[in-house]
Design a protein around this motif. Sequence first.
Motif, PDB file in Angstrom:
ATOM      1  N   LEU A   2       0.838  -1.188   0.000  1.00  0.00           N
ATOM      2  CA  LEU A   2       0.000   0.000   0.000  1.00  0.00           C
ATOM      3  C   LEU A   2       0.880   1.247   0.000  1.00  0.00           C
ATOM      4  CD1 LEU A   2      -2.535  -1.111   2.733  1.00  0.00           C
ATOM      5  CD2 LEU A   2      -2.920  -1.064   0.274  1.00  0.00           C
ATOM      6  N   VAL A   3       0.439   2.247  -0.715  1.00  0.00           N
ATOM      7  CA  VAL A   3       1.171   3.507  -0.817  1.00  0.00           C
ATOM      8  C   VAL A   3       0.256   4.632  -0.350  1.00  0.00           C
ATOM      9  CG1 VAL A   3       2.220   5.144  -2.428  1.00  0.00           C
ATOM     10  CG2 VAL A   3       2.608   2.704  -2.715  1.00  0.00           C
ATOM     11  N   GLN A   4       0.800   5.525   0.467  1.00  0.00           N
ATOM     12  CA  GLN A   4       0.046   6.682   0.936  1.00  0.00           C
ATOM     13  C   GLN A   4       0.668   7.936   0.336  1.00  0.00           C
ATOM     14  OE1 GLN A   4      -0.022   7.214   5.206  1.00  0.00           O
ATOM     15  NE2 GLN A   4      -1.982   8.237   5.087  1.00  0.00           N
ATOM     16  N   LEU A   5      -0.171   8.821  -0.177  1.00  0.00           N
ATOM     17  CA  LEU A   5       0.297  10.077  -0.743  1.00  0.00           C
ATOM     18  C   LEU A   5       0.251  11.143   0.338  1.00  0.00           C
ATOM     19  CD1 LEU A   5      -1.508   9.931  -4.181  1.00  0.00           C
ATOM     20  CD2 LEU A   5       0.728   9.008  -3.528  1.00  0.00           C
ATOM     21  N   ALA A  23       5.370   4.383   1.955  1.00  0.00           N
ATOM     22  CA  ALA A  23       4.803   3.055   2.203  1.00  0.00           C
ATOM     23  C   ALA A  23       3.821   3.155   3.365  1.00  0.00           C
ATOM     24  CB  ALA A  23       5.915   2.069   2.524  1.00  0.00           C
ATOM     25  N   PHE A  24       2.681   2.494   3.221  1.00  0.00           N
ATOM     26  CA  PHE A  24       1.672   2.453   4.281  1.00  0.00           C
ATOM     27  C   PHE A  24       1.686   1.052   4.871  1.00  0.00           C
ATOM     28  CE2 PHE A  24      -2.650   1.616   5.807  1.00  0.00           C
ATOM     29  CZ  PHE A  24      -2.791   2.673   6.702  1.00  0.00           C
ATOM     30  N   HIS A  25       1.771   0.968   6.198  1.00  0.00           N
ATOM     31  CA  HIS A  25       1.887  -0.313   6.887  1.00  0.00           C
ATOM     32  C   HIS A  25       0.611  -0.558   7.690  1.00  0.00           C
ATOM     33  CE1 HIS A  25       6.065  -0.037   5.712  1.00  0.00           C
ATOM     34  NE2 HIS A  25       6.067   1.183   6.218  1.00  0.00           N
ATOM     35  N   PRO A  26      -0.330  -1.361   7.154  1.00  0.00           N
ATOM     36  CA  PRO A  26      -1.632  -1.526   7.794  1.00  0.00           C
ATOM     37  C   PRO A  26      -1.612  -2.368   9.063  1.00  0.00           C
ATOM     38  CG  PRO A  26      -1.474  -2.922   5.865  1.00  0.00           C
ATOM     39  CD  PRO A  26      -0.242  -2.069   5.889  1.00  0.00           C
ATOM     40  N   ARG A 128      -5.355   8.075  -0.413  1.00  0.00           N
ATOM     41  CA  ARG A 128      -5.369   9.518  -0.656  1.00  0.00           C
ATOM     42  C   ARG A 128      -5.251  10.249   0.670  1.00  0.00           C
ATOM     43  NH1 ARG A 128      -4.054   9.060  -5.821  1.00  0.00           N
ATOM     44  NH2 ARG A 128      -5.397   7.529  -6.779  1.00  0.00           N
ATOM     45  N   LEU A 129      -5.090  11.548   0.638  1.00  0.00           N
ATOM     46  CA  LEU A 129      -4.967  12.354   1.850  1.00  0.00           C
ATOM     47  C   LEU A 129      -6.034  12.019   2.873  1.00  0.00           C
ATOM     48  CD1 LEU A 129      -4.099  15.932   0.620  1.00  0.00           C
ATOM     49  CD2 LEU A 129      -2.707  14.405   1.989  1.00  0.00           C
ATOM     50  N   ASN A 130      -5.620  11.906   4.126  1.00  0.00           N
ATOM     51  CA  ASN A 130      -6.500  11.668   5.262  1.00  0.00           C
ATOM     52  C   ASN A 130      -7.277  10.364   5.188  1.00  0.00           C
ATOM     53  OD1 ASN A 130      -5.733  14.160   6.387  1.00  0.00           O
ATOM     54  ND2 ASN A 130      -7.242  15.193   5.129  1.00  0.00           N
ATOM     55  N   GLN A 131      -6.954   9.513   4.265  1.00  0.00           N
ATOM     56  CA  GLN A 131      -7.645   8.229   4.144  1.00  0.00           C
ATOM     57  C   GLN A 131      -6.947   7.236   5.074  1.00  0.00           C
ATOM     58  OE1 GLN A 131      -7.850   6.854   0.132  1.00  0.00           O
ATOM     59  NE2 GLN A 131      -8.674   4.869   0.689  1.00  0.00           N
ATOM     60  N   LYS A 132      -7.684   6.599   5.950  1.00  0.00           N
ATOM     61  CA  LYS A 132      -7.109   5.708   6.955  1.00  0.00           C
ATOM     62  C   LYS A 132      -7.000   4.274   6.457  1.00  0.00           C
ATOM     63  CE  LYS A 132      -6.898   8.817  10.216  1.00  0.00           C
ATOM     64  NZ  LYS A 132      -5.858   9.726  10.112  1.00  0.00           N
ATOM     65  N   LYS A 133      -7.969   3.819   5.685  1.00  0.00           N
ATOM     66  CA  LYS A 133      -7.995   2.439   5.239  1.00  0.00           C
ATOM     67  C   LYS A 133      -7.925   2.397   3.728  1.00  0.00           C
ATOM     68  CE  LYS A 133     -10.774   0.914   9.134  1.00  0.00           C
ATOM     69  NZ  LYS A 133     -12.049   0.360   9.553  1.00  0.00           N
ATOM     70  N   PRO A 134      -7.432   1.280   3.180  1.00  0.00           N
ATOM     71  CA  PRO A 134      -7.375   1.163   1.730  1.00  0.00           C
ATOM     72  C   PRO A 134      -8.767   1.248   1.099  1.00  0.00           C
ATOM     73  CG  PRO A 134      -6.202  -0.641   2.791  1.00  0.00           C
ATOM     74  CD  PRO A 134      -6.908   0.128   3.857  1.00  0.00           C
ATOM     75  N   ALA A 135      -8.845   1.929  -0.044  1.00  0.00           N
ATOM     76  CA  ALA A 135     -10.112   1.981  -0.792  1.00  0.00           C
ATOM     77  C   ALA A 135     -10.394   0.616  -1.381  1.00  0.00           C
ATOM     78  CB  ALA A 135     -10.023   3.037  -1.898  1.00  0.00           C
TER      79      ALA A 135
END
Length: 136
Positions: A2-5, A23-26, A128-135
């Motif tokens: 997962l990638v976070q912008l 990198a986003f680490h869930p 995307r910005l301020n998004q906590k969980k993957p879409a």
Amino acid sequence: MLVQLVEGTRKNVASYGKFTAKAFHPQTLTMEDVCKEIQKNCGAKASDVVQVLRELVDVLQLHLQAGDKVELPYLGTMKMDIDSKVFDRPEDFNPGEHIKRFKISFIAKSIKGERALFDGVKVDNVLRLNQKKPAK
């Protein structure tokens, strides 16, 4: 993966208002999680894996703190590094004042320029910005 912008928020920096990918680490796996998974994949019992990992940590700590590099087959090489403040002359150096932090650097094992740890990594989702969980 997962990638976070992430948008740059520091006004006096060139990246202000621009975006970088991080990198986003869930989740964080515990040693228990790792041991159970290893137990499923091979003949070792989870308790044996725990014992080996605890010993590995002790050995790594001893040698990394002594300044050694530790190379583990199939995985890579670890070494301890230092983030330091700048100072004018060598005789001005004071560890308590100038060393900001210690960190571990890890270099994935490379065989003929290929790093197996990175084989097959794909970006599955972008947060995307301020998004906590993957879409979904």
